[in-house]
Design a protein around this motif. Structure first.
Motif, mmCIF file in Angstrom:
data_model
loop_
_atom_site.group_PDB
_atom_site.id
_atom_site.type_symbol
_atom_site.label_atom_id
_atom_site.label_comp_id
_atom_site.label_asym_id
_atom_site.label_seq_id
_atom_site.Cartn_x
_atom_site.Cartn_y
_atom_site.Cartn_z
ATOM 1 N N ASP A 297 -0.110 -9.096 -32.372
ATOM 2 C CA ASP A 297 -1.301 -8.349 -31.975
ATOM 3 C C ASP A 297 -1.652 -8.670 -30.524
ATOM 4 O OD1 ASP A 297 -2.399 -6.930 -34.393
ATOM 5 O OD2 ASP A 297 -2.403 -8.959 -35.214
ATOM 6 N N GLY A 298 -2.231 -7.696 -29.830
ATOM 7 C CA GLY A 298 -2.722 -7.929 -28.470
ATOM 8 C C GLY A 298 -4.213 -7.698 -28.395
ATOM 9 N N ASP A 299 -4.937 -8.155 -29.393
ATOM 10 C CA ASP A 299 -6.356 -7.824 -29.583
ATOM 11 C C ASP A 299 -7.191 -8.081 -28.328
ATOM 12 O OD1 ASP A 299 -5.677 -7.290 -32.270
ATOM 13 O OD2 ASP A 299 -5.912 -9.416 -32.741
ATOM 14 N N THR A 300 -7.899 -7.042 -27.889
ATOM 15 C CA THR A 300 -8.702 -7.101 -26.672
ATOM 16 C C THR A 300 -10.031 -6.391 -26.898
ATOM 17 O OG1 THR A 300 -6.714 -7.089 -25.287
ATOM 18 C CG2 THR A 300 -8.792 -6.459 -24.229
ATOM 19 N N ILE A 301 -11.122 -7.043 -26.520
ATOM 20 C CA ILE A 301 -12.455 -6.448 -26.607
ATOM 21 C C ILE A 301 -13.109 -6.482 -25.226
ATOM 22 C CG2 ILE A 301 -14.761 -6.606 -27.616
ATOM 23 C CD1 ILE A 301 -12.657 -5.747 -29.625
ATOM 24 N N PHE A 302 -13.679 -5.340 -24.836
ATOM 25 C CA PHE A 302 -14.477 -5.235 -23.616
ATOM 26 C C PHE A 302 -15.955 -5.184 -23.999
ATOM 27 C CE2 PHE A 302 -10.433 -3.123 -22.718
ATOM 28 C CZ PHE A 302 -10.048 -3.731 -21.531
ATOM 29 N N ALA A 303 -16.808 -5.619 -23.086
ATOM 30 C CA ALA A 303 -18.255 -5.520 -23.282
ATOM 31 C C ALA A 303 -18.868 -4.831 -22.072
ATOM 32 C CB ALA A 303 -18.886 -6.892 -23.480
ATOM 33 N N LEU A 304 -19.804 -3.920 -22.336
ATOM 34 C CA LEU A 304 -20.499 -3.178 -21.287
ATOM 35 C C LEU A 304 -21.999 -3.357 -21.449
ATOM 36 C CD1 LEU A 304 -18.562 0.227 -21.465
ATOM 37 C CD2 LEU A 304 -18.137 -1.696 -19.904
ATOM 38 N N ALA A 305 -22.688 -3.571 -20.340
ATOM 39 C CA ALA A 305 -24.151 -3.642 -20.345
ATOM 40 C C ALA A 305 -24.671 -2.619 -19.337
ATOM 41 C CB ALA A 305 -24.625 -5.046 -19.980
ATOM 42 N N THR A 306 -25.276 -1.545 -19.829
ATOM 43 C CA THR A 306 -25.757 -0.493 -18.934
ATOM 44 C C THR A 306 -27.085 -0.856 -18.280
ATOM 45 O OG1 THR A 306 -26.992 0.709 -20.652
ATOM 46 C CG2 THR A 306 -24.636 1.228 -20.404
ATOM 47 N N GLY A 307 -27.844 -1.769 -18.903
ATOM 48 C CA GLY A 307 -29.135 -2.175 -18.349
ATOM 49 C C GLY A 307 -30.216 -1.123 -18.447
ATOM 50 N N LYS A 308 -29.966 -0.054 -19.195
ATOM 51 C CA LYS A 308 -30.897 1.071 -19.240
ATOM 52 C C LYS A 308 -32.244 0.717 -19.863
ATOM 53 C CE LYS A 308 -28.693 4.689 -17.514
ATOM 54 N NZ LYS A 308 -29.261 5.550 -16.452
ATOM 55 N N SER A 309 -32.290 -0.317 -20.700
ATOM 56 C CA SER A 309 -33.565 -0.710 -21.300
ATOM 57 C C SER A 309 -34.466 -1.404 -20.283
ATOM 58 C CB SER A 309 -33.328 -1.646 -22.481
ATOM 59 O OG SER A 309 -32.873 -2.914 -22.025
ATOM 60 N N GLY A 310 -33.867 -1.947 -19.220
ATOM 61 C CA GLY A 310 -34.628 -2.710 -18.241
ATOM 62 C C GLY A 310 -35.017 -4.092 -18.715
ATOM 63 N N LEU A 311 -34.538 -4.493 -19.883
ATOM 64 C CA LEU A 311 -34.923 -5.769 -20.487
ATOM 65 C C LEU A 311 -33.752 -6.750 -20.472
ATOM 66 C CD1 LEU A 311 -36.810 -4.366 -23.595
ATOM 67 C CD2 LEU A 311 -37.821 -5.229 -21.477
ATOM 68 N N PRO A 312 -34.009 -8.002 -20.155
ATOM 69 C CA PRO A 312 -32.931 -8.993 -20.197
ATOM 70 C C PRO A 312 -32.469 -9.213 -21.628
ATOM 71 C CG PRO A 312 -35.049 -10.074 -19.862
ATOM 72 C CD PRO A 312 -35.303 -8.603 -19.754
ATOM 73 N N GLY A 313 -31.173 -9.401 -21.792
ATOM 74 C CA GLY A 313 -30.635 -9.604 -23.125
ATOM 75 C C GLY A 313 -30.887 -11.003 -23.639
ATOM 76 N N ASN A 314 -31.253 -11.113 -24.894
ATOM 77 C CA ASN A 314 -31.374 -12.393 -25.577
ATOM 78 C C ASN A 314 -29.999 -12.715 -26.161
ATOM 79 O OD1 ASN A 314 -31.657 -14.309 -27.709
ATOM 80 N ND2 ASN A 314 -33.852 -13.872 -27.824
ATOM 81 N N MET A 315 -29.267 -13.636 -25.543
ATOM 82 C CA MET A 315 -27.885 -13.865 -25.926
ATOM 83 C C MET A 315 -27.746 -14.449 -27.329
ATOM 84 S SD MET A 315 -25.936 -12.564 -23.735
ATOM 85 C CE MET A 315 -24.374 -13.250 -24.291
ATOM 86 N N MET A 316 -28.736 -15.204 -27.776
ATOM 87 C CA MET A 316 -28.672 -15.699 -29.149
ATOM 88 C C MET A 316 -28.745 -14.542 -30.132
ATOM 89 S SD MET A 316 -28.194 -18.945 -29.274
ATOM 90 C CE MET A 316 -28.748 -19.410 -30.909
ATOM 91 N N ALA A 317 -29.662 -13.608 -29.876
ATOM 92 C CA ALA A 317 -29.801 -12.453 -30.762
ATOM 93 C C ALA A 317 -28.584 -11.545 -30.666
ATOM 94 C CB ALA A 317 -31.080 -11.684 -30.423
ATOM 95 N N LEU A 318 -28.136 -11.268 -29.441
ATOM 96 C CA LEU A 318 -26.973 -10.393 -29.272
ATOM 97 C C LEU A 318 -25.733 -11.002 -29.909
ATOM 98 C CD1 LEU A 318 -27.520 -9.220 -25.595
ATOM 99 C CD2 LEU A 318 -27.700 -7.807 -27.645
ATOM 100 N N GLY A 319 -25.581 -12.316 -29.784
ATOM 101 C CA GLY A 319 -24.432 -12.984 -30.382
ATOM 102 C C GLY A 319 -24.432 -12.900 -31.892
ATOM 103 N N ALA A 320 -25.614 -12.760 -32.480
ATOM 104 C CA ALA A 320 -25.706 -12.600 -33.932
ATOM 105 C C ALA A 320 -25.476 -11.159 -34.361
ATOM 106 C CB ALA A 320 -27.079 -13.069 -34.417
ATOM 107 N N ILE A 321 -25.897 -10.210 -33.537
ATOM 108 C CA ILE A 321 -25.833 -8.792 -33.889
ATOM 109 C C ILE A 321 -24.433 -8.221 -33.707
ATOM 110 C CG2 ILE A 321 -26.658 -6.483 -33.247
ATOM 111 C CD1 ILE A 321 -29.282 -7.901 -32.353
ATOM 112 N N VAL A 322 -23.799 -8.546 -32.578
ATOM 113 C CA VAL A 322 -22.535 -7.898 -32.212
ATOM 114 C C VAL A 322 -21.453 -8.035 -33.283
ATOM 115 C CG1 VAL A 322 -20.576 -8.071 -30.611
ATOM 116 C CG2 VAL A 322 -22.892 -7.814 -29.733
ATOM 117 N N PRO A 323 -21.223 -9.211 -33.897
ATOM 118 C CA PRO A 323 -20.179 -9.282 -34.926
ATOM 119 C C PRO A 323 -20.418 -8.339 -36.097
ATOM 120 C CG PRO A 323 -20.791 -11.480 -34.202
ATOM 121 C CD PRO A 323 -21.793 -10.549 -33.612
ATOM 122 N N HIS A 324 -21.678 -8.154 -36.481
ATOM 123 C CA HIS A 324 -21.982 -7.240 -37.588
ATOM 124 C C HIS A 324 -21.668 -5.803 -37.209
ATOM 125 C CE1 HIS A 324 -23.872 -10.040 -40.423
ATOM 126 N NE2 HIS A 324 -24.355 -10.656 -39.355
#
Length: 351
Positions: A297-324
């Motif tokens: 396998d050559g498994d590759t994941i990209f991440a994009l942040a558009t910033g359109k909400s204007g709000l800083p990301g909470n990395m603890m919350a995002l780290g919990a949400i993204v796998p789901h």
């Protein structure tokens, strides 16, 4: 460790169709699509001459990006540029493609489309579109001499929309297969899937082309949704359990699979944070594909942040949400997959 249940009692016709098998399982909790993230559009190109294609994720206003490559046989473009220590902060598109390394040519078409729109990184007299890309191996399905090219990438951009993209056997997922550890004759169809969730004022989405050596499982129940079948081709038997029983698979050539995808959010993130977000996407793969990140396998994941909400990301919350969200997209990919002409034995169309 609790042993996974294996979906049973499904008719042979369903298995031969190459579709997901746990039809009685409740649907994944995540709904929506990556296009729910403001600033993201998606377009597919599906080749009609054989099962292959490509998918473009457009961020025409630019998105801060990161990447995490975990598989041992990757085919990628512009991933070094995404290192947090390097100059360019934003990308304008990400390309996911079939065709193995040949499919990287489709990124040239994406660049041409963006250049014609005047979109790109200002570099002297030119604007250079930044288009990272990753490919999967689907050359074993149909005529391997047909693969996505620059025209395919351009066509995917022309088709891009903010509407929810099609899932299953389209775009980069057209020729995808899963459960290949015991050979293509016992494999099933993979595909492309997407999911999203809104938590408070932040939206998180994912899109993934599932072309894994391993089985796709429902992480809530442990049931195999699609994967390697027994020697008679009638039911899934659980790849990892078979290996633990001593049923060793034949040698596989490196680069015969690969799952590739994108996670996106409208939060404001740095490149370093995007890289961590891409890593969290791999956690979603690990929850829903078994085994994952193999030598083939050559498994590759990209991440994009558009910033359109204007709000800083909470990395603890995002780290919990993204796998789901990523795990839900993986499940949707195989649930929507359909058998296509040119599929390997055991995955032919029903009469």
């Amino acid at each position: 460790m609790k042993r996974r249940e294996i979906a049973a009692g499904i008719g042979a016709a369903t298995l031969l169709a190459g579709t997901a098998m746990a039809q009685d399982a409740s649907p994944p909790p995540m709904i929506g699509a990556i296009t729910e993230v403001p600033g993201i559009r998606v377009g597919h190109f599906t080749e009609t001459r054989r099962p292959t294609g490509c998918t473009v994720i457009l961020a025409e206003e630019g998105a801060v990006a990161g990447a995490d490559v975990r598989g041992a046989a990757p085919g990628t473009r512009e991933t070094d540029l995404l290192d947090p220590s390097n100059l360019v902060e934003k990308v304008h598109a990400v390309l996911l493609s079939g065709g193995s390394a040949f499919g990287l040519d489709a990124a040239t078409g994406v660049m041409r489309w963006l250049e014609e729109k005047g979109i790109g990184f200002a570099a002297g007299p030119a604007r250079v579109p930044i288009v990272p890309a990753a490919v999967l191996f689907d050359l074993a399905v149909g005529d391997h001499r047909i693969r996505p090219d620059a025209a395919a990438g351009f066509a995917a951009c022309e088709a891009a929309s903010a509407d929810a993209p099609a899932e299953g056997s389209v775009g980069a997922g057209t020729g995808a297969t899963v459960g290949k550890l015991y050979g293509m004759a016992r494999a099933m169809k993979g595909g492309i899937g997407t999911a999203s969730v809104r938590v408070g004022a932040i939206t998180v989405g994912a899109i993934v082309a599932v072309n894994a050596v391993g089985d796709v499982i429902d992480p809530r129940t442990g049931k195999v949704l699609a994967g390697a079948r027994d020697a008679e081709g009638r039911r899934p038997f659980g790849t990892t359990e078979a290996v633990l029983r001593g049923e060793l698979p034949p040698p596989m050539q490196a680069g015969m699979a690969t799952t590739i995808g994108v996670v996106a959010t409208d939060a404001v993130l740095t490149k370093a944070q995007c890289r961590r977000l891409a890593g969290a996407g791999h956690d979603g793969l690990a929850r829903s594909i078994d085994p994952i990140h193999t030598m083939s396998d050559g498994d590759t994941i990209f991440a994009l942040a558009t910033g359109k909400s204007g709000l800083p990301g909470n990395m603890m919350a995002l780290g919990a949400i993204v796998p789901h969200v990523m795990a839900a997209a993986v499940q949707r990919a195989v649930r929507a997959a359909k058998a296509v002409g040119g599929s390997p034995p055991g995955m032919s169309e029903l009469d």
